[in-house]
Design a protein around this motif. Sequence first.
Motif, PDB file in Angstrom:
ATOM      1  N   LEU B  74       0.832  -1.204   0.000  1.00  0.00           N
ATOM      2  CA  LEU B  74       0.000   0.000   0.000  1.00  0.00           C
ATOM      3  C   LEU B  74       0.865   1.250   0.000  1.00  0.00           C
ATOM      4  CD1 LEU B  74      -2.884  -0.755   2.521  1.00  0.00           C
ATOM      5  CD2 LEU B  74      -3.065  -0.413   0.060  1.00  0.00           C
ATOM      6  N   MET B  75       1.880   1.253   0.877  1.00  0.00           N
ATOM      7  CA  MET B  75       2.697   2.445   1.029  1.00  0.00           C
ATOM      8  C   MET B  75       3.522   2.715  -0.227  1.00  0.00           C
ATOM      9  SD  MET B  75       5.717   3.137   3.713  1.00  0.00           S
ATOM     10  CE  MET B  75       6.687   1.876   2.943  1.00  0.00           C
ATOM     11  N   VAL B  76       4.220   1.673  -0.702  1.00  0.00           N
ATOM     12  CA  VAL B  76       5.113   1.883  -1.845  1.00  0.00           C
ATOM     13  C   VAL B  76       4.319   2.214  -3.104  1.00  0.00           C
ATOM     14  CG1 VAL B  76       6.764   0.745  -3.367  1.00  0.00           C
ATOM     15  CG2 VAL B  76       6.985   0.521  -0.919  1.00  0.00           C
ATOM     16  N   LEU B  77       3.204   1.498  -3.314  1.00  0.00           N
ATOM     17  CA  LEU B  77       2.381   1.776  -4.486  1.00  0.00           C
ATOM     18  C   LEU B  77       1.830   3.199  -4.417  1.00  0.00           C
ATOM     19  CD1 LEU B  77       1.554  -0.009  -6.894  1.00  0.00           C
ATOM     20  CD2 LEU B  77      -0.663  -0.276  -5.808  1.00  0.00           C
ATOM     21  N   GLY B  78       1.386   3.596  -3.220  1.00  0.00           N
ATOM     22  CA  GLY B  78       0.868   4.947  -3.020  1.00  0.00           C
ATOM     23  C   GLY B  78       1.902   5.997  -3.348  1.00  0.00           C
ATOM     24  N   LEU B  79       3.075   5.867  -2.752  1.00  0.00           N
ATOM     25  CA  LEU B  79       4.141   6.842  -3.004  1.00  0.00           C
ATOM     26  C   LEU B  79       4.559   6.840  -4.465  1.00  0.00           C
ATOM     27  CD1 LEU B  79       6.472   6.453   0.113  1.00  0.00           C
ATOM     28  CD2 LEU B  79       4.987   8.355  -0.449  1.00  0.00           C
ATOM     29  N   PHE B  80       4.592   5.632  -5.054  1.00  0.00           N
ATOM     30  CA  PHE B  80       5.011   5.506  -6.446  1.00  0.00           C
ATOM     31  C   PHE B  80       4.060   6.255  -7.375  1.00  0.00           C
ATOM     32  CE2 PHE B  80       6.280   3.285 -10.296  1.00  0.00           C
ATOM     33  CZ  PHE B  80       7.636   3.166 -10.090  1.00  0.00           C
ATOM     34  N   LEU B  81       2.757   6.100  -7.106  1.00  0.00           N
ATOM     35  CA  LEU B  81       1.762   6.781  -7.944  1.00  0.00           C
ATOM     36  C   LEU B  81       1.834   8.287  -7.766  1.00  0.00           C
ATOM     37  CD1 LEU B  81      -1.342   4.431  -7.641  1.00  0.00           C
ATOM     38  CD2 LEU B  81       0.132   4.747  -9.609  1.00  0.00           C
ATOM     39  N   ILE B  82       2.047   8.735  -6.508  1.00  0.00           N
ATOM     40  CA  ILE B  82       2.156  10.181  -6.277  1.00  0.00           C
ATOM     41  C   ILE B  82       3.374  10.724  -7.019  1.00  0.00           C
ATOM     42  CG2 ILE B  82       2.475  11.996  -4.554  1.00  0.00           C
ATOM     43  CD1 ILE B  82       1.177  10.145  -2.506  1.00  0.00           C
ATOM     44  N   ALA B  83       4.486  10.000  -6.904  1.00  0.00           N
ATOM     45  CA  ALA B  83       5.743  10.482  -7.485  1.00  0.00           C
ATOM     46  C   ALA B  83       5.698  10.514  -9.007  1.00  0.00           C
ATOM     47  CB  ALA B  83       6.898   9.608  -7.017  1.00  0.00           C
ATOM     48  N   PHE B  84       5.102   9.479  -9.611  1.00  0.00           N
ATOM     49  CA  PHE B  84       5.205   9.367 -11.060  1.00  0.00           C
ATOM     50  C   PHE B  84       3.876   9.539 -11.786  1.00  0.00           C
ATOM     51  CE2 PHE B  84       8.891   7.055  -9.373  1.00  0.00           C
ATOM     52  CZ  PHE B  84       9.856   7.896  -9.889  1.00  0.00           C
ATOM     53  N   SER B  85       3.019  10.411 -11.229  1.00  0.00           N
ATOM     54  CA  SER B  85       1.825  10.767 -11.995  1.00  0.00           C
ATOM     55  C   SER B  85       2.141  12.038 -12.777  1.00  0.00           C
ATOM     56  CB  SER B  85       0.645  10.991 -11.058  1.00  0.00           C
ATOM     57  OG  SER B  85       0.926  12.047 -10.174  1.00  0.00           O
ATOM     58  N   ARG B  86       1.523  12.121 -13.932  1.00  0.00           N
ATOM     59  CA  ARG B  86       1.766  13.254 -14.820  1.00  0.00           C
ATOM     60  C   ARG B  86       1.244  14.554 -14.210  1.00  0.00           C
ATOM     61  NH1 ARG B  86       2.494  12.415 -20.209  1.00  0.00           N
ATOM     62  NH2 ARG B  86       1.779  10.292 -19.991  1.00  0.00           N
ATOM     63  N   GLU B  87       1.973  15.629 -14.403  1.00  0.00           N
ATOM     64  CA  GLU B  87       1.462  16.939 -13.996  1.00  0.00           C
ATOM     65  C   GLU B  87       0.340  17.334 -14.951  1.00  0.00           C
ATOM     66  OE1 GLU B  87       2.480  19.136 -11.310  1.00  0.00           O
ATOM     67  OE2 GLU B  87       3.009  17.086 -10.818  1.00  0.00           O
ATOM     68  N   ARG B  88      -0.477  18.316 -14.547  1.00  0.00           N
ATOM     69  CA  ARG B  88      -1.585  18.698 -15.433  1.00  0.00           C
ATOM     70  C   ARG B  88      -1.063  19.126 -16.800  1.00  0.00           C
ATOM     71  NH1 ARG B  88      -5.298  22.226 -11.865  1.00  0.00           N
ATOM     72  NH2 ARG B  88      -3.274  22.172 -10.939  1.00  0.00           N
ATOM     73  N   ILE B  89      -0.022  19.960 -16.793  1.00  0.00           N
ATOM     74  CA  ILE B  89       0.670  20.274 -18.052  1.00  0.00           C
ATOM     75  C   ILE B  89       2.103  19.810 -17.893  1.00  0.00           C
ATOM     76  CG2 ILE B  89       1.332  22.053 -19.691  1.00  0.00           C
ATOM     77  CD1 ILE B  89      -0.984  23.733 -18.620  1.00  0.00           C
ATOM     78  N   GLU B  90       2.392  18.680 -18.490  1.00  0.00           N
ATOM     79  CA  GLU B  90       3.718  18.082 -18.330  1.00  0.00           C
ATOM     80  C   GLU B  90       4.596  18.547 -19.493  1.00  0.00           C
ATOM     81  OE1 GLU B  90       4.386  15.660 -15.801  1.00  0.00           O
ATOM     82  OE2 GLU B  90       6.459  15.421 -16.429  1.00  0.00           O
ATOM     83  N   ASP B  91       5.293  19.671 -19.310  1.00  0.00           N
ATOM     84  CA  ASP B  91       6.132  20.163 -20.411  1.00  0.00           C
ATOM     85  C   ASP B  91       7.605  19.944 -20.093  1.00  0.00           C
ATOM     86  OD1 ASP B  91       6.719  22.067 -18.573  1.00  0.00           O
ATOM     87  OD2 ASP B  91       5.702  23.702 -19.576  1.00  0.00           O
ATOM     88  N   GLU B  92       8.473  20.481 -20.937  1.00  0.00           N
ATOM     89  CA  GLU B  92       9.896  20.154 -20.798  1.00  0.00           C
ATOM     90  C   GLU B  92      10.524  20.746 -19.541  1.00  0.00           C
ATOM     91  OE1 GLU B  92      11.150  21.824 -24.609  1.00  0.00           O
ATOM     92  OE2 GLU B  92      12.094  23.439 -23.477  1.00  0.00           O
ATOM     93  N   GLN B  93       9.954  21.861 -19.043  1.00  0.00           N
ATOM     94  CA  GLN B  93      10.509  22.422 -17.817  1.00  0.00           C
ATOM     95  C   GLN B  93      10.210  21.519 -16.618  1.00  0.00           C
ATOM     96  OE1 GLN B  93       9.038  26.260 -16.604  1.00  0.00           O
ATOM     97  NE2 GLN B  93      11.037  26.844 -15.812  1.00  0.00           N
ATOM     98  N   ILE B  94       8.979  20.999 -16.601  1.00  0.00           N
ATOM     99  CA  ILE B  94       8.597  20.061 -15.545  1.00  0.00           C
ATOM    100  C   ILE B  94       9.479  18.808 -15.615  1.00  0.00           C
ATOM    101  CG2 ILE B  94       6.731  18.552 -14.739  1.00  0.00           C
ATOM    102  CD1 ILE B  94       6.164  21.402 -14.059  1.00  0.00           C
ATOM    103  N   TYR B  95       9.723  18.366 -16.842  1.00  0.00           N
ATOM    104  CA  TYR B  95      10.570  17.200 -17.068  1.00  0.00           C
ATOM    105  C   TYR B  95      11.965  17.429 -16.489  1.00  0.00           C
ATOM    106  CZ  TYR B  95      13.033  13.652 -19.851  1.00  0.00           C
ATOM    107  OH  TYR B  95      13.795  12.602 -20.266  1.00  0.00           O
ATOM    108  N   GLN B  96      12.472  18.643 -16.696  1.00  0.00           N
ATOM    109  CA  GLN B  96      13.788  19.000 -16.163  1.00  0.00           C
ATOM    110  C   GLN B  96      13.778  19.020 -14.627  1.00  0.00           C
ATOM    111  OE1 GLN B  96      15.663  22.887 -17.003  1.00  0.00           O
ATOM    112  NE2 GLN B  96      16.557  21.853 -18.773  1.00  0.00           N
ATOM    113  N   LEU B  97      12.715  19.616 -14.068  1.00  0.00           N
ATOM    114  CA  LEU B  97      12.582  19.651 -12.607  1.00  0.00           C
ATOM    115  C   LEU B  97      12.503  18.237 -12.048  1.00  0.00           C
ATOM    116  CD1 LEU B  97      10.034  22.508 -11.839  1.00  0.00           C
ATOM    117  CD2 LEU B  97      12.508  22.570 -11.739  1.00  0.00           C
TER     118      LEU B  97
END
Lengths: 66, 159
Positions: B74-97
């Motif tokens: 539960l914990m790892v899957l939860g954190l994993f989804l939070i960490a690697f969900s797409r931002e609303r606008i996933e552009d190259e600056q977000i990618y860099q961040l």
Amino acid sequence: MKNSLRVERAIKNITQAELAELIGVSRQTINTIESNKYVPSTVLALKIARVFEKPVEQIFILEDGD
Amino acid sequence: MLDFCKLCFTFGLINLTDMKSQFLFPTWTRWLGLALFLVHLPVIHIWDTYHIHSYDDGQLFNLSHLFFIITVVLMVLGLFLIAFSRERIEDEQIYQLRLSSLRWAIFANYLILIICLIFTNNKADYKDLLRLNLWAPLLLFIIIFRWKIYRLNRSLKPE
């Protein structure tokens, strides 16, 4: 590198948000490019140039230190 | 193996040229991840209050082991989804961040890991070290990434 994005936007009379939507990035990205805090990729620079119908070199200019 | 390398390489190439095909989860999975993470907290609480770890008889899939699996997944899957969900606008600056946050998270994680390894010499502690390393890189990444986005939004100049 400096850029004339703000001027070009003023000429074309579009906001940062509108430009952002046209090229598919966030308004934050346009804002940081304008304030010289973020250097866009070549793809993004070309997309911006296409919106303003000008060559890239007219919008993005190399400075001496670059 | 070669095919696998090819696949990874292709993914890498796609990432650089087309931001839309980045391998990330949809935006809504962030909330799912948060929910999973919150659900794991009461499960941990049950684990602690009823001393479920005392049921451990060394067998695979006993009560203690099952509880361990549930909480960890539960914990790892939860954190994993939070960490690697797409931002609303996933552009190259977000990618860099994202990339630079990931780098700092790994740096910090290994620093913590090395410090922990230096100051532990008890066998029992290694289990805690494993647990720490289950969530530390992801949590560090999430905190650093959110902090960077917050800083970015704060630094915006008015039009």
